[in-house]
Design an enzyme around this catalytic site. Sequence first.
Site, mmCIF file in Angstrom:
data_model
loop_
_atom_site.group_PDB
_atom_site.id
_atom_site.type_symbol
_atom_site.label_atom_id
_atom_site.label_comp_id
_atom_site.label_asym_id
_atom_site.label_seq_id
_atom_site.Cartn_x
_atom_site.Cartn_y
_atom_site.Cartn_z
ATOM 1 N N ASP A 181 0.862 -1.183 0.000
ATOM 2 C CA ASP A 181 0.000 0.000 0.000
ATOM 3 C C ASP A 181 0.898 1.231 0.000
ATOM 4 O OD1 ASP A 181 -2.374 1.614 0.389
ATOM 5 O OD2 ASP A 181 -1.714 1.822 2.466
ATOM 6 N N ASP A 237 -7.401 -1.453 3.923
ATOM 7 C CA ASP A 237 -6.485 -2.522 3.519
ATOM 8 C C ASP A 237 -6.861 -3.874 4.117
ATOM 9 O OD1 ASP A 237 -4.780 -0.770 2.071
ATOM 10 O OD2 ASP A 237 -3.843 -0.135 3.941
#
Length: 620
Positions: free
Chosen positions: A310, A508
């Site tokens: 990420d 996430d």
Amino acid sequence: MKPLLHDSLNIALLTIALLGLLSGLGLLLVDRADMATVAWTLGVIPVLAALVFEIVASLAKGEVGLDIVAALSMSAALLFGETLAAAVVALMYAGGSFLESFAEGRARREMSDLLSRVPRTATRHRNGALDEVPLDEIAPGDLLLIRQGDVAPVDGTVESDRALLDQSALTGESMPQRLNRGQDVMSGSTNAADAFDLRATRRAADSTYAGIVRLVEAAQASKAPMARLADRYSLLFLAVTVVLATAAWWFTGDPIRAVAVLVVATPCPLILAVPVALVAGLSRAAHYGVLIKGAKPLEALARINTLILDKTGTLTDGRPQIVSIETVAQPEDQVLYFAAALEQASKHPMAQAIVAAARARGMALPVPASVVETPGEGLSGTVDGRQVIVGGPAFVLSRIGAPAPHAQGTDTGSALAALAVDGVLAGQLVLADTLRSGTSELLAGLRRLGIARILLATGDRHAVAEAVTAGLDFDAVRADLTPDQKVLLVLTEHKHGPVMMVGDGVNDAPALAAADVGVAMGARGAAASAEAADVVLLVDHLDRLLPGIEVAQRARAIALQSVAAGIGLSVAGMIAAAFGYLTPVQGALLQEVIDVAVILNALRALRIMPRGPASREQSQ
């Protein structure tokens, strides 16, 4: 092989078996062979009874292991009059069980140290006095006294001028960290200097240390795929052992050879090596600030082929920072001073970044007055008797009617905060979510560890993602992704091999759960991501991935080495026994030598020293 019930019973059985063996040998020396046989039998029966109890309990759970071979060997030895061999097997089995229990306890030490440090009470300021209160009574905003040697019971901020904290038990950092007023304190840190005041920002149950404790407890209760694989192979090994023992008896007519074969196969390095090596790996990883939730993710971590990162909070710090200050009508320090003083009244991330930068320079900020905040645009108020406005350039300029100056450094991904003092534009602060230092070296280190594909996955715009990753060794950059698109990316990448996903936010969590190994950044990150992840980096340093992966790879390799060597030697011993080259007593002694060697080799995982730069810094 499984530890016999509890440690106290292990010790008792080991003592009985040892006394039985030594008593029998003493009686044999004074020509009382009949009494020696009785002594050896009495030393064997309690161990055999406890073993049968364990086997029945395991069968009730649907588990079949090589403990059956140990029971068969002791029973056969007693049946055919090889009581000395039975006594040796009983002693070695009880001793091996105790040694395995001791080894696993030694291997869990790093994580057990975390659990043992949980504070039970805290010292709270209340009405001019200090009270000792249970942790569940602490609420955000409470002021606590952290004495020298105390463990911070909750997350909070330093309210004294400074504090010196030892975070080695949490992060592996060998040097204490010096914090100034307003800086964050991670619960579980130890005060290494004078007492200081801590302002609680979370309840104890929601704090970093409580989360770590929950993760450690989950890790200790897990079982690795390799361990389950060992259970399946134990059935094959059991079958081979019984067939070989039966064949030796059938073709030679000598039941003692069958006893010798069974004795050599007791117990099995396949069962001993895997849990000890992998638990040692868990412990070693925790030493470097990498909390792996169990042996299963550790074994998966060792086989990772693809890494998906990420961006915000992972590849970057996730917090805006001042990268430059443009001055117009005020010196740089004055621009920062007035902006930070007024921004104290806002909770916006940019405001907090400006205040943090001023405090880092040691500025004493006055309390602003008459503050009016326009959400999402800016603030106005009074600082030291002067009218101050801070916020987006359009907001500030609309209030003072001044033209915008030429902005420097406003690249893609940057943001501006303008400042006006007494109706005059004083300057602008340029903020950006900066790339974590050492990212290029980290990616190179991951390649060296065998990560073939590295991708960036972010919900930011393509322009921002491309600007941040310029010059970095990524195989692909995927931007404008929604949480479900991140999950799809993880599932798509499975075709290249096992996938690891690293993230820190609530968005996430689904992708972390979908990956073979999900890694959450920092135990203080979003609770959803830490819960969904298999691995938690206890501090927000992405470079901890390197020692974590290397420890996993080397612990798995050590387990496999131990299994291969142990099984090979056991099979060789069984064949020798089948052909009459080993007596039951010799076979028992040989097998115990193999078991001890296997356990000692597995414990090498406790001494793994990763070669990455992050781990070298921690060991200094």
